[in-house]
Motif scaffolding. Structure first.
Motif, mmCIF file in Angstrom:
data_model
loop_
_atom_site.group_PDB
_atom_site.id
_atom_site.type_symbol
_atom_site.label_atom_id
_atom_site.label_comp_id
_atom_site.label_asym_id
_atom_site.label_seq_id
_atom_site.Cartn_x
_atom_site.Cartn_y
_atom_site.Cartn_z
ATOM 1 N N HIS A 88 -52.227 -64.710 13.944
ATOM 2 C CA HIS A 88 -53.099 -63.629 13.461
ATOM 3 C C HIS A 88 -54.544 -63.766 13.926
ATOM 4 O O HIS A 88 -55.312 -62.814 13.828
ATOM 5 C CB HIS A 88 -53.079 -63.643 11.935
ATOM 6 C CG HIS A 88 -53.719 -64.878 11.370
ATOM 7 N ND1 HIS A 88 -53.142 -66.130 11.499
ATOM 8 C CD2 HIS A 88 -54.903 -65.072 10.737
ATOM 9 C CE1 HIS A 88 -53.943 -67.032 10.947
ATOM 10 N NE2 HIS A 88 -55.013 -66.420 10.474
ATOM 11 N N GLN A 116 -56.906 -73.672 18.007
ATOM 12 C CA GLN A 116 -56.302 -72.337 17.930
ATOM 13 C C GLN A 116 -57.375 -71.236 17.922
ATOM 14 O O GLN A 116 -57.245 -70.236 18.625
ATOM 15 C CB GLN A 116 -55.444 -72.209 16.667
ATOM 16 C CG GLN A 116 -54.233 -73.113 16.638
ATOM 17 C CD GLN A 116 -53.298 -72.844 17.790
ATOM 18 O OE1 GLN A 116 -53.181 -73.662 18.702
ATOM 19 N NE2 GLN A 116 -52.652 -71.706 17.782
ATOM 20 N N CYS A 233 -50.074 -68.652 3.498
ATOM 21 C CA CYS A 233 -50.712 -69.966 3.466
ATOM 22 C C CYS A 233 -52.229 -69.794 3.527
ATOM 23 O O CYS A 233 -52.728 -68.765 3.991
ATOM 24 C CB CYS A 233 -50.231 -70.826 4.635
ATOM 25 S SG CYS A 233 -50.724 -70.222 6.264
ATOM 26 N N VAL A 234 -52.945 -70.825 3.040
ATOM 27 C CA VAL A 234 -54.401 -70.760 3.031
ATOM 28 C C VAL A 234 -55.006 -72.025 3.617
ATOM 29 O O VAL A 234 -54.815 -73.123 3.089
ATOM 30 C CB VAL A 234 -54.941 -70.595 1.591
ATOM 31 C CG1 VAL A 234 -56.459 -70.587 1.597
ATOM 32 C CG2 VAL A 234 -54.441 -69.313 0.991
ATOM 33 N N GLY A 235 -55.706 -71.854 4.740
ATOM 34 C CA GLY A 235 -56.568 -72.920 5.251
ATOM 35 C C GLY A 235 -57.963 -72.532 4.811
ATOM 36 O O GLY A 235 -58.412 -72.832 3.701
ATOM 37 N N GLY A 237 -58.400 -69.229 4.866
ATOM 38 C CA GLY A 237 -57.867 -68.111 4.084
ATOM 39 C C GLY A 237 -57.839 -66.761 4.780
ATOM 40 O O GLY A 237 -57.726 -65.731 4.114
ATOM 41 N N SER A 238 -57.886 -66.724 6.127
ATOM 42 C CA SER A 238 -57.998 -65.404 6.756
ATOM 43 C C SER A 238 -56.682 -64.641 6.828
ATOM 44 O O SER A 238 -56.660 -63.428 6.619
ATOM 45 C CB SER A 238 -58.639 -65.504 8.146
ATOM 46 O OG SER A 238 -57.796 -66.127 9.075
ATOM 47 N N ASN A 239 -55.552 -65.350 7.096
ATOM 48 C CA ASN A 239 -54.306 -64.566 7.127
ATOM 49 C C ASN A 239 -53.950 -64.125 5.709
ATOM 50 O O ASN A 239 -53.457 -63.011 5.500
ATOM 51 C CB ASN A 239 -53.179 -65.320 7.852
ATOM 52 C CG ASN A 239 -52.394 -66.280 6.989
ATOM 53 O OD1 ASN A 239 -51.401 -65.896 6.381
ATOM 54 N ND2 ASN A 239 -52.840 -67.533 6.897
ATOM 55 N N LEU A 307 -54.510 -75.940 8.388
ATOM 56 C CA LEU A 307 -54.736 -75.996 6.936
ATOM 57 C C LEU A 307 -55.549 -77.228 6.546
ATOM 58 O O LEU A 307 -55.812 -77.468 5.368
ATOM 59 C CB LEU A 307 -53.396 -76.012 6.187
ATOM 60 C CG LEU A 307 -52.428 -74.860 6.472
ATOM 61 C CD1 LEU A 307 -51.221 -74.943 5.541
ATOM 62 C CD2 LEU A 307 -53.102 -73.502 6.327
ATOM 63 N N ALA A 351 -44.927 -71.518 12.858
ATOM 64 C CA ALA A 351 -46.011 -72.494 12.877
ATOM 65 C C ALA A 351 -45.932 -73.334 11.607
ATOM 66 O O ALA A 351 -45.440 -72.880 10.573
ATOM 67 C CB ALA A 351 -47.364 -71.784 12.936
ATOM 68 N N GLU A 353 -48.306 -74.141 9.693
ATOM 69 C CA GLU A 353 -49.115 -73.501 8.644
ATOM 70 C C GLU A 353 -48.248 -72.512 7.870
ATOM 71 O O GLU A 353 -48.153 -72.551 6.646
ATOM 72 C CB GLU A 353 -50.312 -72.755 9.268
ATOM 73 C CG GLU A 353 -51.393 -73.637 9.878
ATOM 74 C CD GLU A 353 -51.053 -74.095 11.291
ATOM 75 O OE1 GLU A 353 -49.960 -73.728 11.797
ATOM 76 O OE2 GLU A 353 -51.867 -74.833 11.876
ATOM 77 N N SER A 354 -47.601 -71.611 8.637
ATOM 78 C CA SER A 354 -46.776 -70.560 8.017
ATOM 79 C C SER A 354 -45.627 -71.162 7.212
ATOM 80 O O SER A 354 -45.166 -70.553 6.236
ATOM 81 C CB SER A 354 -46.201 -69.653 9.107
ATOM 82 O OG SER A 354 -47.133 -69.441 10.142
ATOM 83 N N SER A 377 -47.738 -66.343 9.656
ATOM 84 C CA SER A 377 -49.026 -66.248 10.359
ATOM 85 C C SER A 377 -48.967 -66.631 11.834
ATOM 86 O O SER A 377 -49.768 -66.143 12.631
ATOM 87 C CB SER A 377 -50.070 -67.099 9.632
ATOM 88 O OG SER A 377 -49.622 -68.435 9.498
ATOM 89 N N GLY A 378 -48.019 -67.502 12.220
ATOM 90 C CA GLY A 378 -47.999 -67.897 13.635
ATOM 91 C C GLY A 378 -46.685 -68.513 14.052
ATOM 92 O O GLY A 378 -45.831 -68.826 13.215
HETATM 93 C C1 LIG Z 1 -55.451 -71.138 11.896
HETATM 94 C C2 LIG Z 1 -54.147 -70.813 11.292
HETATM 95 C C3 LIG Z 1 -53.966 -70.703 9.901
HETATM 96 C C4 LIG Z 1 -55.052 -71.025 8.911
HETATM 97 O O1 LIG Z 1 -56.154 -70.180 8.926
HETATM 98 P P1 LIG Z 1 -56.412 -69.074 7.803
HETATM 99 O O2 LIG Z 1 -57.809 -68.651 8.066
HETATM 100 O O3 LIG Z 1 -56.241 -69.738 6.479
HETATM 101 O O4 LIG Z 1 -55.423 -67.998 8.017
HETATM 102 C C5 LIG Z 1 -52.733 -70.317 9.415
HETATM 103 N N1 LIG Z 1 -51.691 -70.073 10.241
HETATM 104 C C6 LIG Z 1 -51.805 -70.192 11.592
HETATM 105 C C7 LIG Z 1 -50.619 -69.918 12.446
HETATM 106 C C8 LIG Z 1 -53.042 -70.559 12.155
HETATM 107 O O5 LIG Z 1 -53.133 -70.681 13.488
#
Ligand SMILES: *Cc1c(COP(=O)(O)O)cnc(C)c1O
Length: 396
Positions: A88, A116, A233-235, A237-239, A307, A351, A353-354, A377-378
């Motif tokens: 995303h 990324q 998921c939240v790193g 938090g954008s997705n 994350l 991914a 993260e996802s 998300s990825g």
């Molecule tokens: C960077 C990333 C995230 C974490 O970033 P957010 O800002 O929390 O979305 C999540 N998923 C993927 C696949 C990423 O590359």
């Protein structure tokens, strides 16, 4: 809009712009102009065109039947993994490069941890022919060689940050120093819903295309635009912000954020910010921050680089504090399990993260009539080394 940012850049008590005096001109320029620029008709036209023809939107909303069977509830995957560059993040970098152009900027800077966001930024700089400088910790440059090569191939200059722990925090300091020294011709592309106002709101608006599409696609598929749950998921938090955005005021929709618990919330190796953090200032805004008694930021840990962040965007801090958001966490091991499960059940390698978001399916109680959307998300190409290691050591 109860959960939108107010005119001072706050979500409840969180947000704001806590920045050095010398950054005020840059940040104030953005605060004054961002809404006029991004809602201008010509901006929207070019943004929508690029999202469609360059990033590959709209992304599918896929009814994952075998996954649905397993969890006893219809599960839909929002396929951000199919975006150009594999996640995303490009939604935001496309938006910010168009904004930078309209502000007359010639030079783009960014910081990146795993690379990324650096790749997504280098991509749009190539697209627009703008100079791109990416700050990256020296240690991360060693650990993330494929993404460093991608950025270079895309024409970016990757500058090592050699101070401190030689990781993301130090790269951020270098980027801020650069921006202070180049206030007129440079735009700083931040990659998540973090940083001083207006970045959290601006990035959320660029990513909000995710929930706009979810609503339209659900309406077409099942006749209602409201699911019972949206999980992300939240790193930073954008997705999650993008997946939640158009549901914020639909309070019958449960918004579920999954943080990285790393080796376990109380293991000392975790990135579950809402569980471990306290209110504090990080990267220019007030939010929850993982910190020691005397306010030193704690080094986070997660198996997924995206994350592995000791804070959380101020919108999410507000969703947590008010109870509008449900905050869960998944450990490294649980995320791996979810990744292998999706691969085997649906033929999709997510991914890491996802995979945390996917694990959320195990932690929720569903009832008849529920419909669940998970933001995928990825894609997992970047994580194959980790997946291979997990298979080799029989962790899976
Ligand atoms: C960077 C990333 C995230 C974490 O970033 P957010 O800002 O929390 O979305 C999540 N998923 C993927 C696949 C990423 O590359």
């Amino acid at each position: 809009m109860k959960f939108s940012v107010n005119e001072h850049g706050y979500y409840g008590e969180f947000g704001g712009a806590y920045i050095p005096e010398m950054l005020h001109p840059n940040v104030e320029e953005l605060q004054e102009k961002y809404l006029d620029i991004i809602y201008d008709e010509s901006f929207q036209k070019e943004f929508q065109n690029l999202l469609q023809d360059y990033a590959g939107r709209e992304t599918p909303l896929y009814h994952a039947k075998r996954l649905s069977e397993k969890y006893g509830v219809p599960v839909y995957l929002k396929r951000e993994d199919l975006c150009h560059t594999g996640a995303h993040k490009v939604n935001n970098t496309i938006g910010q490069i168009l904004l930078a152009q309209r502000l007359g900027k010639k030079r783009i800077i960014a910081e990146t941890g795993a690379g990324q966001h650096g790749v997504a930024t280098a991509t749009v700089c190539a697209l627009k022919g703008l100079e791109c400088i990416v700050y990256m910790g020296e240690k991360d440059i060693e650990r993330q060689a494929p993404n460093v090569a991608r950025m270079k191939m895309l024409g970016a200059t990757v500058v090592p940050a050699t101070s401190g722990s030689k990781t993301l925090k130090d790269a951020t300091n270098e980027a801020i120093r650069d921006w202070i020294n180049n206030p007129v011709d440079t735009h700083y592309i931040i990659g998540s819903v973090v940083g001083p106002h207006p970045y959290p709101d601006m990035v959320a608006r660029f990513q909000s295309v995710i929930s706009k599409e979810i609503k339209e696609q659900l309406k077409e598929k099942i006749g209602t635009e409201l699911p019972s749950h949206v999980i992300a998921c939240v790193g930073g938090g954008s997705n999650a912000a993008g997946a939640f955005y158009h549901f914020l005021d639909d309070e019958q929709v449960q918004l579920v954020a999954v943080e990285a618990a790393g080796c376990g919330i109380n293991s000392g190796m975790s990135a579950a910010t809402t569980q471990l953090g306290k209110p504090g200032i990080l990267h220019g805004s007030k939010s929850y921050v993982m910190q020691t008694e005397d306010g030193q930021v704690v080094e986070p840990h997660s198996i997924s680089a995206g994350l592995d962040y000791p804070g959380i965007g101020p919108l999410h801090a507000h969703l947590y504090k008010t109870g509008r958001g449900t905050f869960l966490s998944a450990t490294d091991k649980e995320a791996l399990e979810a990744a292998f499960e999706l691969a085997k059940l649906e033929g999709i390698i997510p991914a890491l993260e996802s995979s945390h978001a996917l694990y959320g399916l195990n932690k929720l109680q569903f009832k008849k009539g529920d419909v669940v959307v998970v933001c995928l998300s990825g894609r997992g190409d970047k994580d194959m080394a980790t997946y291979m290691k997990a298979m080799d050591t029989n962790k899976i």
